[in-house]
Motif scaffolding. Sequence first.
Motif, short mmCIF file in Angstrom:
data_model
loop_
_atom_site.label_atom_id
_atom_site.label_comp_id
_atom_site.label_asym_id
_atom_site.label_seq_id
_atom_site.Cartn_x
_atom_site.Cartn_y
_atom_site.Cartn_z
N ARG A 159 0.83 -1.21 0.00
CA ARG A 159 0.00 0.00 0.00
C ARG A 159 0.87 1.26 0.00
N ALA A 160 1.96 1.21 0.78
CA ALA A 160 2.85 2.37 0.86
C ALA A 160 3.51 2.66 -0.48
N LEU A 161 3.59 1.64 -1.33
CA LEU A 161 4.28 1.82 -2.62
C LEU A 161 3.32 2.25 -3.74
N ALA A 162 2.02 2.30 -3.41
CA ALA A 162 1.01 2.52 -4.46
C ALA A 162 1.20 3.85 -5.18
N GLY A 163 1.61 4.88 -4.49
CA GLY A 163 1.76 6.19 -5.13
C GLY A 163 3.12 6.39 -5.79
N ASP A 164 3.83 5.30 -6.08
CA ASP A 164 5.18 5.36 -6.66
C ASP A 164 6.11 6.28 -5.88
N PRO A 165 6.21 6.06 -4.57
CA PRO A 165 7.02 6.98 -3.77
C PRO A 165 8.51 6.84 -4.09
N LYS A 166 9.22 7.92 -3.84
CA LYS A 166 10.68 7.87 -3.94
C LYS A 166 11.26 7.56 -2.56
N VAL A 167 10.39 7.78 -1.56
CA VAL A 167 10.84 7.68 -0.18
C VAL A 167 9.87 6.81 0.60
N LEU A 168 10.41 5.91 1.39
CA LEU A 168 9.56 5.09 2.25
C LEU A 168 9.94 5.38 3.70
N LEU A 169 8.92 5.71 4.51
CA LEU A 169 9.17 5.95 5.93
C LEU A 169 8.58 4.78 6.70
N SER A 170 9.30 4.30 7.67
CA SER A 170 8.82 3.15 8.40
C SER A 170 9.03 3.38 9.91
N ASP A 171 7.92 3.36 10.64
CA ASP A 171 8.01 3.57 12.09
C ASP A 171 7.84 2.23 12.79
N GLU A 172 8.93 1.63 13.22
CA GLU A 172 8.89 0.36 13.96
C GLU A 172 8.09 -0.71 13.21
N ALA A 173 8.34 -0.82 11.90
CA ALA A 173 7.56 -1.73 11.07
C ALA A 173 7.68 -3.18 11.50
N THR A 174 8.73 -3.51 12.23
CA THR A 174 8.94 -4.91 12.57
C THR A 174 8.80 -5.20 14.06
N SER A 175 8.47 -4.18 14.85
CA SER A 175 8.53 -4.45 16.29
C SER A 175 7.35 -5.26 16.81
N ALA A 176 6.31 -5.46 15.96
CA ALA A 176 5.21 -6.34 16.40
C ALA A 176 5.40 -7.76 15.85
N LEU A 177 6.58 -8.01 15.24
CA LEU A 177 6.79 -9.30 14.57
C LEU A 177 7.86 -10.13 15.28
N ASP A 178 7.79 -11.45 15.08
CA ASP A 178 8.80 -12.32 15.68
C ASP A 178 10.12 -12.19 14.89
N PRO A 179 11.23 -12.65 15.46
CA PRO A 179 12.53 -12.43 14.83
C PRO A 179 12.64 -12.95 13.39
#
Length: 347
Positions: A159-179
């Motif tokens: 979804r974040a890539l839908a607008g053809d972004p040049k920049v991706l911002l991610s706030d703790e994208a993995t902290s709810a996930l297992d290792p």
Amino acid sequence: MITTSGLTKVYRSRGREVTALDGVDLHVREGEVYGVIGQSGAGKSSLIRCVNLLERPTAGTVTVAGQDLTALAGRGPRAGRDLRAARSRIGMVFQHFNLVSSRTVQDNVELPLEILGTSGKERSRKALALLDLVGLADKAKSYPAQLSGGQKQRVGIARALAGDPKVLLSDEATSALDPETTRSILQLLRDLNRQLGLTVLLITHEMDVVKSVCDSAALMENGRIVESGTVSDLLATPGSELAAALFPVGGDASAEDRTVIDVTFHGDAATRPVISQLSRTYNIDISILGAAMDTVAGRQVGRMRIELPGRYEDNVVPIGFLREQGLQIELVGAAAEARVLVKDGAK
Ligand SMILES: Nc1ncnc2c1ncn2[C@@H]1O[C@H](COP(=O)(O)OP(=O)(O)OP(=O)(O)O)[C@@H](O)[C@H]1O
Ligand SMILES: [Mg+2]
């Protein structure tokens, strides 16, 4: 690609003021993965929310892909439209995915395209292509509740890539996930960075994340950036807190009549038997107090804490030898204090 200058955010609520960002100067180069690390409350989320103007900065400027977003945000309704367009070029990935539960996976990915006014056919084509890119082509008709955490985050990324972004911002994208899932999501971000030339600014409180995917990193404390640079430069910086956290070598450095140094190896030097050469050349016994070896941003890097017999003054020549071999040397404990007195011109 992303530059903030004097970025300041003061929250005011119920007569209280909290300075979450205190004059942050950040510079993220095009095509790099940049990690911001820091303890809870350091201001990481505030920083990322100010970068895409989800949060209005109290002072300072934010420039993304050459466009001054803060200037756009400050002007009238026409500028508001420009700001929305500029923002659609910035993808955002959230810790808790923020998917719409009543919509299918495909419809979630299409959502930003609806807002941009893309036609139905094109939306569908694009959403399916993006789902394919993140490895979820077969889940287009599923609902978020039917997905695992890692799969939900892949939808969030598509979804974040839908607008053809040049920049991706991610706030703790993995902290709810297992290792394990964390690793696969980080790998995906790294692949997208490489394949699409996407610049990624990610927030994390995990050193491992910085170690495995970031080209550059910054450490935040109390709303300020206290250290920043490329990961290899940081590792070579004496006294760097980030380097110490990336490579905790350990070992007691308190001995008065010994010289304790931290040696950082890069690439080629990591595989040469430099320590045994040192021992032979100067006929000294060397103790290894601690060591760590890892791949950082695709390069082999090692750190070792070693102890040489005698005080710092007796070891100026062997330490010079190590520096000549292209190793980064940092004096620890008593040796670090002695150097100040001896002033051997070491860099
Ligand atoms: N909307 C708000 N209103 C008032 N204070 C806020 C608001 N958002 C954040 N703060 C405060 O600003 C400071 C920085 O918060 P921020 O969320 O940016 O930290 P963080 O580094 O992301 O922390 P965490 O690792 O816990 O997510 C904190 O003291 C926080 O309480
Ligand atoms: Mg946060």
